[in-house]
Design an enzyme around this catalytic site. Structure first.
Site, PDB file in Angstrom:
ATOM      1  N   SER A 144      37.642 -50.329 -20.274  1.00  0.00           N
ATOM      2  CA  SER A 144      37.628 -48.916 -20.543  1.00  0.00           C
ATOM      3  C   SER A 144      37.183 -48.056 -19.391  1.00  0.00           C
ATOM      4  O   SER A 144      36.326 -48.560 -18.727  1.00  0.00           O
ATOM      5  CB  SER A 144      37.022 -48.518 -21.801  1.00  0.00           C
ATOM      6  OG  SER A 144      37.298 -47.294 -21.894  1.00  0.00           O
ATOM      7  N   TYR A 157      28.865 -48.213 -26.842  1.00  0.00           N
ATOM      8  CA  TYR A 157      30.245 -48.590 -26.544  1.00  0.00           C
ATOM      9  C   TYR A 157      30.415 -48.638 -25.036  1.00  0.00           C
ATOM     10  O   TYR A 157      30.900 -49.634 -24.218  1.00  0.00           O
ATOM     11  CB  TYR A 157      31.242 -47.392 -27.032  1.00  0.00           C
ATOM     12  CG  TYR A 157      32.900 -47.714 -26.818  1.00  0.00           C
ATOM     13  CD1 TYR A 157      33.540 -48.703 -27.224  1.00  0.00           C
ATOM     14  CD2 TYR A 157      33.397 -46.651 -25.753  1.00  0.00           C
ATOM     15  CE1 TYR A 157      34.860 -48.958 -26.832  1.00  0.00           C
ATOM     16  CE2 TYR A 157      34.907 -47.041 -25.396  1.00  0.00           C
ATOM     17  CZ  TYR A 157      35.279 -48.159 -26.008  1.00  0.00           C
ATOM     18  OH  TYR A 157      36.833 -48.379 -25.451  1.00  0.00           O
TER      19      TYR A 157
HETATM   20  N1  LIG Z   1      42.994 -46.542 -27.551  1.00  0.00           N
HETATM   21  C1  LIG Z   1      42.403 -46.114 -26.497  1.00  0.00           C
HETATM   22  O1  LIG Z   1      42.616 -44.903 -26.104  1.00  0.00           O
HETATM   23  C2  LIG Z   1      41.579 -47.018 -25.854  1.00  0.00           C
HETATM   24  C3  LIG Z   1      40.862 -46.714 -24.583  1.00  0.00           C
HETATM   25  C4  LIG Z   1      40.175 -47.158 -23.965  1.00  0.00           C
HETATM   26  C5  LIG Z   1      39.849 -48.667 -24.160  1.00  0.00           C
HETATM   27  N2  LIG Z   1      40.537 -49.138 -25.462  1.00  0.00           N
HETATM   28  C6  LIG Z   1      40.015 -50.386 -25.601  1.00  0.00           C
HETATM   29  O2  LIG Z   1      41.391 -50.960 -25.982  1.00  0.00           O
HETATM   30  C7  LIG Z   1      40.944 -51.948 -27.225  1.00  0.00           C
HETATM   31  C8  LIG Z   1      42.145 -51.776 -28.114  1.00  0.00           C
HETATM   32  O3  LIG Z   1      41.945 -50.381 -28.730  1.00  0.00           O
HETATM   33  P1  LIG Z   1      42.933 -49.984 -29.622  1.00  0.00           P
HETATM   34  O4  LIG Z   1      42.656 -48.582 -29.663  1.00  0.00           O
HETATM   35  O5  LIG Z   1      44.147 -50.703 -29.678  1.00  0.00           O
HETATM   36  O6  LIG Z   1      42.036 -50.188 -31.098  1.00  0.00           O
HETATM   37  P2  LIG Z   1      42.382 -50.310 -32.462  1.00  0.00           P
HETATM   38  O7  LIG Z   1      43.698 -49.526 -32.828  1.00  0.00           O
HETATM   39  O8  LIG Z   1      41.287 -49.674 -33.161  1.00  0.00           O
HETATM   40  O9  LIG Z   1      42.434 -51.746 -33.002  1.00  0.00           O
HETATM   41  C9  LIG Z   1      41.360 -52.344 -32.769  1.00  0.00           C
HETATM   42  C10 LIG Z   1      41.954 -54.001 -33.024  1.00  0.00           C
HETATM   43  O10 LIG Z   1      40.462 -54.901 -33.201  1.00  0.00           O
HETATM   44  C11 LIG Z   1      40.517 -55.708 -34.457  1.00  0.00           C
HETATM   45  N3  LIG Z   1      39.140 -55.633 -34.799  1.00  0.00           N
HETATM   46  C12 LIG Z   1      38.057 -54.639 -34.961  1.00  0.00           C
HETATM   47  N4  LIG Z   1      37.035 -55.425 -35.207  1.00  0.00           N
HETATM   48  C13 LIG Z   1      37.149 -56.599 -35.347  1.00  0.00           C
HETATM   49  C14 LIG Z   1      36.263 -57.839 -35.571  1.00  0.00           C
HETATM   50  N5  LIG Z   1      35.186 -57.559 -35.928  1.00  0.00           N
HETATM   51  N6  LIG Z   1      36.849 -59.233 -35.403  1.00  0.00           N
HETATM   52  C15 LIG Z   1      38.030 -59.324 -35.025  1.00  0.00           C
HETATM   53  N7  LIG Z   1      39.079 -58.202 -34.794  1.00  0.00           N
HETATM   54  C16 LIG Z   1      38.482 -57.196 -34.723  1.00  0.00           C
HETATM   55  C17 LIG Z   1      41.528 -54.665 -35.252  1.00  0.00           C
HETATM   56  O11 LIG Z   1      41.666 -55.452 -36.425  1.00  0.00           O
HETATM   57  P3  LIG Z   1      41.202 -55.734 -37.801  1.00  0.00           P
HETATM   58  O12 LIG Z   1      40.809 -54.343 -38.359  1.00  0.00           O
HETATM   59  O13 LIG Z   1      42.133 -56.234 -38.655  1.00  0.00           O
HETATM   60  O14 LIG Z   1      40.047 -56.812 -37.671  1.00  0.00           O
HETATM   61  C18 LIG Z   1      42.502 -54.081 -34.434  1.00  0.00           C
HETATM   62  O15 LIG Z   1      43.379 -55.112 -34.444  1.00  0.00           O
HETATM   63  C19 LIG Z   1      39.714 -51.982 -27.475  1.00  0.00           C
HETATM   64  O16 LIG Z   1      38.878 -52.721 -26.869  1.00  0.00           O
HETATM   65  C20 LIG Z   1      39.294 -50.593 -26.966  1.00  0.00           C
HETATM   66  O17 LIG Z   1      37.816 -50.375 -26.743  1.00  0.00           O
HETATM   67  C21 LIG Z   1      41.303 -48.489 -26.057  1.00  0.00           C
END
Ligand SMILES: NC(=O)c1ccc[n+]([C@@H]2O[C@H](COP(=O)([O-])OP(=O)(O)OC[C@H]3O[C@@H](n4cnc5c(N)ncnc54)[C@H](OP(=O)(O)O)[C@@H]3O)[C@@H](O)[C@H]2O)c1
Length: 268
Positions: A144, A157
């Site tokens: 990130s 985080y």
């Molecule tokens: N979206 C953003 O703006 C953004 C910005 C910077 C970085 N990121 C990074 O990008 C990645 C994805 O982000 P996102 O926004 O797409 O996240 P999200 O929509 O919250 O999805 C998170 C995913 O991780 C899974 N997950 C959560 N806890 C888990 C666990 N304990 N074991 C296995 N799976 C787990 C969730 O599925 P379940 O609930 O089914 O387990 C879901 O599929 C993350 O690493 C985040 O830090 C995102």
């Protein structure tokens, strides 16, 4: 050396594939012909997504419903990956907490560290020997822009993302000329699903539409970057601005400015 081509035996793995960026990565890999292993906790959602991808792209999708923050469950998955032909690993699952760590639940903060950092390390080390033996493979690590700077009120985080950012770029340096690609995805805000106005976070309300990038765009850009073995992919203007600010501004100046913004996200 290009990325391994899709085959009947090999698999592309995506963690956190039940929604968001992970769901988009799985769809993009399926569109490129890869058979998949998708990982997250919600089995029903993974199975529904798997069925859609199989129907649409004719690929095999194996579902692993499990908690990646749990060391025991993770060890079983790592054992399986060490035995399988994993062509591509997308280490993407991650979560964030907001607020001063002194007021947050220590057990949940540890859970964040296990998921965002230790699981990424474990799964990467599990697939690496096989990839090195085969002389090809791709590892995409979702870090990130938050990992580039100190962020008070988002400390656990930000620290886990500093780990993933550094681990990805360091590992890539070690794997030069091995045929194994490693790319860091370091996004700022990615809009994967817009909640109704009453449920929107401060970020969702404050950041104007044109500055957001979609999960689909992020997935496409990331996999193109992985196939070219780019060091880091930073999707969209806001992510790029955060990257520059984090990389070139004095940390003592950045911390209080960013911290006052994140304080609001922590509900203060
Ligand atoms: N979206 C953003 O703006 C953004 C910005 C910077 C970085 N990121 C990074 O990008 C990645 C994805 O982000 P996102 O926004 O797409 O996240 P999200 O929509 O919250 O999805 C998170 C995913 O991780 C899974 N997950 C959560 N806890 C888990 C666990 N304990 N074991 C296995 N799976 C787990 C969730 O599925 P379940 O609930 O089914 O387990 C879901 O599929 C993350 O690493 C985040 O830090 C995102």
């Amino acid at each position: 050396m290009p990325l391994p081509l899709p085959s009947a035996e090999n698999r592309a793995v995506v963690t956190g594939a039940s929604q968001g960026i992970g769901e988009a990565l799985a769809a993009e890999l399926a569109a490129r012909g890869y058979n998949l292993i998708t990982v997250a906790r919600r089995k029903d959602v993974l199975e529904r997504n798997a069925e859609k991808l199989s129907r649409r792209f004719g690929v095999t999708v194996e579902v692993r419903a499990m908690d990646l923050a749990d060391r025991g469950e993770r060890a079983e998955l790592a054992d399986e990956f060490a035995r399988r032909d994993i062509a591509i690993l997308c280490n993407n699952a991650g979560i964030a907490t907001f607020g001063p760590v002194s007021k947050l639940d220590p057990a949940y903060e540890r859970f964040v560290v296990e998921l965002n950092a230790v699981a990424v390390h474990d799964l990467t080390l599990a697939v690496l020997p096989g990839m090195l033996d085969r002389g090809s493979g791709g590892i995409l690590i979702t870090g990130s822009a938050a990992g580039n700077m100190p962020i008070p009120h988002n400390a656990t985080y930000a620290a886990t993302k500093a780990f993933t950012n550094s681990f990805s770029e360091s590992l890539r340096g070690e794997l030069k000329d091995t045929g194994v690609h490693v790319t860091l995805l370091a996004p700022g805000p990615v809009r994967t699903d817009m909640p109704p106005i009453e449920d929107q976070s401060v970020v969702e309300r404050l950041v104007p539409d044109f500055l957001w990038v979609s999960g689909e765009y992020t997935a496409r850009l990331s996999l193109d970057a992985l196939s070219r073995n780019k060091m880091r992919v930073v999707p969209g203007p806001l992510s790029k601005a955060m990257s520059v600010a984090g990389g070139y501004s004095p940390r003592a100046v950045v911390a209080p400015i960013v911290g006052s913004f994140y304080k609001k996200l922590g509900g203060e």
